[in-house]
Design a protein around this motif. Structure first.
Motif, PDB file in Angstrom:
ATOM      1  N   ASP A  26       0.856  -1.187   0.000  1.00  0.00           N
ATOM      2  CA  ASP A  26       0.000   0.000   0.000  1.00  0.00           C
ATOM      3  C   ASP A  26       0.895   1.240   0.000  1.00  0.00           C
ATOM      4  N   THR A  28       0.549   5.942  -0.027  1.00  0.00           N
ATOM      5  CA  THR A  28      -0.311   7.123  -0.013  1.00  0.00           C
ATOM      6  C   THR A  28       0.331   8.192  -0.885  1.00  0.00           C
ATOM      7  N   THR A  35      -6.117  15.550  -2.075  1.00  0.00           N
ATOM      8  CA  THR A  35      -6.643  14.512  -1.200  1.00  0.00           C
ATOM      9  C   THR A  35      -5.729  13.282  -1.283  1.00  0.00           C
ATOM     10  N   PRO A  36      -5.545  12.593  -0.154  1.00  0.00           N
ATOM     11  CA  PRO A  36      -4.711  11.399  -0.167  1.00  0.00           C
ATOM     12  C   PRO A  36      -5.407  10.252  -0.900  1.00  0.00           C
ATOM     13  N   VAL A  37      -4.607   9.490  -1.633  1.00  0.00           N
ATOM     14  CA  VAL A  37      -5.097   8.324  -2.370  1.00  0.00           C
ATOM     15  C   VAL A  37      -4.163   7.162  -2.042  1.00  0.00           C
ATOM     16  N   SER A  38      -4.754   6.011  -1.736  1.00  0.00           N
ATOM     17  CA  SER A  38      -3.948   4.824  -1.465  1.00  0.00           C
ATOM     18  C   SER A  38      -4.373   3.698  -2.406  1.00  0.00           C
ATOM     19  N   SER A  40      -5.476   0.890  -1.554  1.00  0.00           N
ATOM     20  CA  SER A  40      -6.702   0.294  -1.037  1.00  0.00           C
ATOM     21  C   SER A  40      -7.962   1.045  -1.487  1.00  0.00           C
ATOM     22  N   ASP A  41      -7.831   2.294  -1.924  1.00  0.00           N
ATOM     23  CA  ASP A  41      -8.981   3.052  -2.420  1.00  0.00           C
ATOM     24  C   ASP A  41      -9.571   2.452  -3.691  1.00  0.00           C
ATOM     25  N   ASP A 107       3.570  11.780  -5.951  1.00  0.00           N
ATOM     26  CA  ASP A 107       4.312  11.150  -4.851  1.00  0.00           C
ATOM     27  C   ASP A 107       5.359  12.119  -4.299  1.00  0.00           C
ATOM     28  N   SER A 112       6.181   7.817  -0.757  1.00  0.00           N
ATOM     29  CA  SER A 112       5.567   6.606  -0.219  1.00  0.00           C
ATOM     30  C   SER A 112       5.495   5.514  -1.281  1.00  0.00           C
TER      31      SER A 112
END
Length: 166
Positions: A26, A28, A35-38, A40-41, A107, A112
């Motif tokens: 994973d 971020t 907005t944060p995006v991972s 898992s989104d 990034d 990350s």
């Protein structure tokens, strides 16, 4: 670790190299609106992750345009383009170039993604050109670390790999 060059010069990659069959790490990153995006989104979808050093360069521009064109024909595949460009620059570039089928992600903040996937070019503080396909269960099914950072990835192979995943 993958061995790459940039304009013929050896580059040190930092982070963890991933391989086919690995659980996708994973991460971020930031969307164009900060907005944060991972990873898992987008769980439950196949992800084709296109990694570029900077959208404002010729090969990166062409790579992002190619995957933008291909994205509309990929069922249940989300195409993510990740670079170290600032989110504002990515938004401007996408708007100026009509890019609307891929999601550009930054990034720049803490690398990350770069560290998790082994694409942090130490000498340049940019991301190395690479392609990853992650299935709907977060397993890596395709990996290409492009050996020379100023050359194109194997688009056809990456697209076929994304289409082959369920």
């Amino acid at each position: 670790m993958a061995s790459i060059t940039f304009k013929g010069n050896p580059i040190t990659l930092l982070g963890n190299e991933v391989k086919i069959g690995d659980q996708a790490p994973d991460f971020t990153v930031l969307a164009n609106d900060l907005t944060p995006v991972s990873l898992s989104d987008s769980k439950g979808s196949v992800r084709l992750i296109s990694v570029v050093p900077s959208l404002d360069t010729g090969v990166c521009d062409a790579q992002t345009r190619r995957f933008n064109e291909e994205a509309s024909g990929l069922d249940n595949v989300k195409v993510l383009t990740i670079s170290a460009d600032l989110p504002f620059a990515q938004k401007r570039w996408c708007g100026a170039n009509g890019i609307d089928n891929v999601q550009t992600l930054s990034d720049h903040r803490d690398f990350s993604f770069a560290e998790a996937y082994g694409v942090h070019m130490k000498e340049l503080r940019l991301l190395a050109r690479a392609i990853f396909v992650v299935d709907s269960n977060d397993i890596i099914t395709y990996v290409e670390y492009v050996s020379e950072g100023t050359t194109h990835p194997n688009y056809d192979e990456a697209i076929e790999a994304a289409k082959a995943v369920k």
